[in-house]
Design a protein around this motif. Structure first.
Motif, PDB file in Angstrom:
ATOM      1  N   ALA A 127       9.289   8.488   7.230  1.00  0.00           N
ATOM      2  CA  ALA A 127       9.089   7.291   6.663  1.00  0.00           C
ATOM      3  C   ALA A 127       9.962   6.093   7.094  1.00  0.00           C
ATOM      4  O   ALA A 127       9.458   5.030   7.102  1.00  0.00           O
ATOM      5  CB  ALA A 127       8.906   7.378   5.129  1.00  0.00           C
ATOM      6  N   TYR A 128      11.239   6.422   7.354  1.00  0.00           N
ATOM      7  CA  TYR A 128      12.285   5.425   7.952  1.00  0.00           C
ATOM      8  C   TYR A 128      11.883   5.036   9.235  1.00  0.00           C
ATOM      9  O   TYR A 128      11.930   4.054   9.608  1.00  0.00           O
ATOM     10  CB  TYR A 128      13.527   6.362   7.974  1.00  0.00           C
ATOM     11  CG  TYR A 128      14.456   5.417   8.707  1.00  0.00           C
ATOM     12  CD1 TYR A 128      15.021   4.042   8.299  1.00  0.00           C
ATOM     13  CD2 TYR A 128      14.993   5.666  10.092  1.00  0.00           C
ATOM     14  CE1 TYR A 128      15.989   3.436   8.863  1.00  0.00           C
ATOM     15  CE2 TYR A 128      15.807   4.947  10.578  1.00  0.00           C
ATOM     16  CZ  TYR A 128      16.309   3.961  10.055  1.00  0.00           C
ATOM     17  OH  TYR A 128      17.220   3.204  10.863  1.00  0.00           O
ATOM     18  N   PHE A 129      11.320   6.056  10.295  1.00  0.00           N
ATOM     19  CA  PHE A 129      11.004   5.669  11.441  1.00  0.00           C
ATOM     20  C   PHE A 129       9.492   4.967  11.181  1.00  0.00           C
ATOM     21  O   PHE A 129       9.236   3.924  12.024  1.00  0.00           O
ATOM     22  CB  PHE A 129      10.464   6.785  12.404  1.00  0.00           C
ATOM     23  CG  PHE A 129      12.072   7.375  12.879  1.00  0.00           C
ATOM     24  CD1 PHE A 129      12.816   6.623  13.583  1.00  0.00           C
ATOM     25  CD2 PHE A 129      12.323   8.630  12.444  1.00  0.00           C
ATOM     26  CE1 PHE A 129      13.920   7.366  14.020  1.00  0.00           C
ATOM     27  CE2 PHE A 129      13.557   8.876  12.924  1.00  0.00           C
ATOM     28  CZ  PHE A 129      14.463   8.364  13.537  1.00  0.00           C
ATOM     29  N   MET A 130       8.737   4.904  10.397  1.00  0.00           N
ATOM     30  CA  MET A 130       7.579   4.243  10.368  1.00  0.00           C
ATOM     31  C   MET A 130       7.750   2.809   9.691  1.00  0.00           C
ATOM     32  O   MET A 130       7.267   1.749  10.170  1.00  0.00           O
ATOM     33  CB  MET A 130       6.574   4.986   9.334  1.00  0.00           C
ATOM     34  CG  MET A 130       6.017   6.122   9.901  1.00  0.00           C
ATOM     35  SD  MET A 130       4.241   6.293  10.058  1.00  0.00           S
ATOM     36  CE  MET A 130       4.227   8.063  10.752  1.00  0.00           C
ATOM     37  N   VAL A 131       8.565   2.695   8.684  1.00  0.00           N
ATOM     38  CA  VAL A 131       8.870   1.336   8.219  1.00  0.00           C
ATOM     39  C   VAL A 131      10.069   0.454   8.655  1.00  0.00           C
ATOM     40  O   VAL A 131      10.337  -0.377   8.442  1.00  0.00           O
ATOM     41  CB  VAL A 131       8.573   1.364   6.515  1.00  0.00           C
ATOM     42  CG1 VAL A 131       7.259   2.026   6.323  1.00  0.00           C
ATOM     43  CG2 VAL A 131       9.886   2.135   5.961  1.00  0.00           C
ATOM     44  N   SER A 132      10.996   1.589   9.326  1.00  0.00           N
ATOM     45  CA  SER A 132      12.298   1.038   9.671  1.00  0.00           C
ATOM     46  C   SER A 132      13.013   0.370   8.696  1.00  0.00           C
ATOM     47  O   SER A 132      13.246  -0.894   8.787  1.00  0.00           O
ATOM     48  CB  SER A 132      12.175   0.262  11.064  1.00  0.00           C
ATOM     49  OG  SER A 132      11.387  -1.049  11.006  1.00  0.00           O
ATOM     50  N   ALA A 156       0.895  -1.261   0.020  1.00  0.00           N
ATOM     51  CA  ALA A 156       0.054  -0.056  -0.095  1.00  0.00           C
ATOM     52  C   ALA A 156       0.793   1.177  -0.095  1.00  0.00           C
ATOM     53  O   ALA A 156       2.023   0.968   0.532  1.00  0.00           O
ATOM     54  CB  ALA A 156      -0.801  -0.074   1.294  1.00  0.00           C
ATOM     55  N   ILE A 157       0.423   2.278  -0.504  1.00  0.00           N
ATOM     56  CA  ILE A 157       1.175   3.643  -0.456  1.00  0.00           C
ATOM     57  C   ILE A 157       0.176   4.581   0.179  1.00  0.00           C
ATOM     58  O   ILE A 157      -0.900   4.639  -0.413  1.00  0.00           O
ATOM     59  CB  ILE A 157       1.642   4.121  -2.012  1.00  0.00           C
ATOM     60  CG1 ILE A 157       2.623   3.024  -2.559  1.00  0.00           C
ATOM     61  CG2 ILE A 157       2.128   5.474  -1.944  1.00  0.00           C
ATOM     62  CD1 ILE A 157       3.204   3.371  -3.931  1.00  0.00           C
ATOM     63  N   THR A 158       0.735   5.379   1.097  1.00  0.00           N
ATOM     64  CA  THR A 158      -0.212   6.329   1.675  1.00  0.00           C
ATOM     65  C   THR A 158       0.157   7.761   1.154  1.00  0.00           C
ATOM     66  O   THR A 158       1.428   7.782   0.764  1.00  0.00           O
ATOM     67  CB  THR A 158      -0.169   6.404   3.387  1.00  0.00           C
ATOM     68  OG1 THR A 158       1.092   6.601   3.671  1.00  0.00           O
ATOM     69  CG2 THR A 158      -0.649   5.094   3.693  1.00  0.00           C
TER      70      THR A 158
END
Lengths: 123, 165
Positions: free
Chosen positions: B122-127, A120-122
């Motif tokens: 984004a890095y912290f969210m998906v690590s 998914a892409i948000t």
């Protein structure tokens, strides 16, 4: 009409050049089409994905890993490990995908031009 | 110097303008296979506000715009992304302005820092460090967009600034 001053020019040029350079550095190996096998943290070997072959590894705890490269992808054919997660990962062929057998300390990573699919892409 | 009530009114107008620009932008889809590429139209308003009302008013406008935009069109996740991007961009633009960069350099800094902040979130969210491989593309597109938005903001400040604010 304000024109860019000297500071602007220098800043913009430096940043754009840095970005372009890092882009080239990051993507120059994209078309490699290879698989890298790491055992206990060190590189065991890098193999061409388009050449079918079997790789036999004896990893940590004497665990045996049989890796097979065929049809342009790689998978864990056989493993002694208790969890069998590496075997259940199946075939991988997209860029930066990997198979890990933690008990044996084996990591298999592919580097190809095939980009991964996103779940998914948000926005 | 305009009266406080006039400044508040102008802040409200900038917030509304920023909201609508951000909304319009969500319809523009880039034909590039990189997530997160955007023009940063709302950046025009931030630059305009920074030049006409100063830093503290711009912080208020930015916070209002980001919060309202998340409530109206976004989600808690998009709020974190836009707040990080907008906050770092504004801090950088303030510094750039103090360091006597022109409006182009200021807008450019905003665009680039916005992308860096969002990539970091984004890095912290998906690590996954691989997220950072998108950063050079985002910076290249952002640089171009930043110069264009600087150009637009320059025209706007010129048209509005001297007489009205």
């Amino acid at each position: 009409m304000v024109h860019m001053n000297k500071r602007d020019m220098i800043l913009i040029t430096v940043i754009v050049l840095l970005a372009a350079l890092s882009y080239i550095l990051l993507h120059h190996g994209d078309g490699d089409n290879v698989v890298s096998v790491y055992v206990k943290g060190s590189l065991h070997g890098t193999y061409d994905l388009s050449v079918p072959r079997q790789i036999h590894i004896v990893g940590d705890n004497g665990i045996i890993n049989d890796i097979e490269i065929s049809d342009g992808s790689v998978f864990m054919k056989y493993s002694d490990c208790p969890g069998q997660q590496c075997v259940n990962t199946g075939r991988i062929d997209r860029n930066n995908e990997s198979i890990c057998c933690a008990p044996a300390g084996t990591l298999i990573t592919v580097h190809t031009a095939k980009e991964p699919d996103y779940d998914a892409i948000t926005k | 110097m305009p009266s406080p009530s006039r400044k508040i009114t102008i802040c409200a107008a900038y917030t509304a303008l920023g909201l609508i620009l951000g909304y319009i932008e969500s319809f523009i889809v880039f034909p590039i296979r990189v997530p997160g590429v955007r023009i940063g139209l709302a950046n025009i308003v931030t630059v305009m506000c920074l030049y006409s009302l100063g830093f503290s008013y711009t912080v208020v406008v930015m916070l209002l715009r980001v919060t309202l935009s998340a409530i109206l069109f976004g989600s808690p996740v998009s709020f974190v992304y836009s707040l990080a991007g907008a906050a770092l961009a504004l801090a950088g633009m303030y510094m750039a302005k103090r360091l006597r960069f022109s409006i182009y350099g200021v807008s450019f800094c905003g665009a680039v820092l916005h992308n860096i902040a969002q990539t970091a979130v984004a890095y912290f969210m998906v690590s996954s460090v691989y997220i950072f491989t998108y950063l050079p593309v985002l910076i290249l597109v952002g640089s171009f967009a930043g110069i264009i938005t600087g150009f637009v903001a320059d025209i706007m400040v010129r048209r509005l600034g001297s007489r009205e604010v």
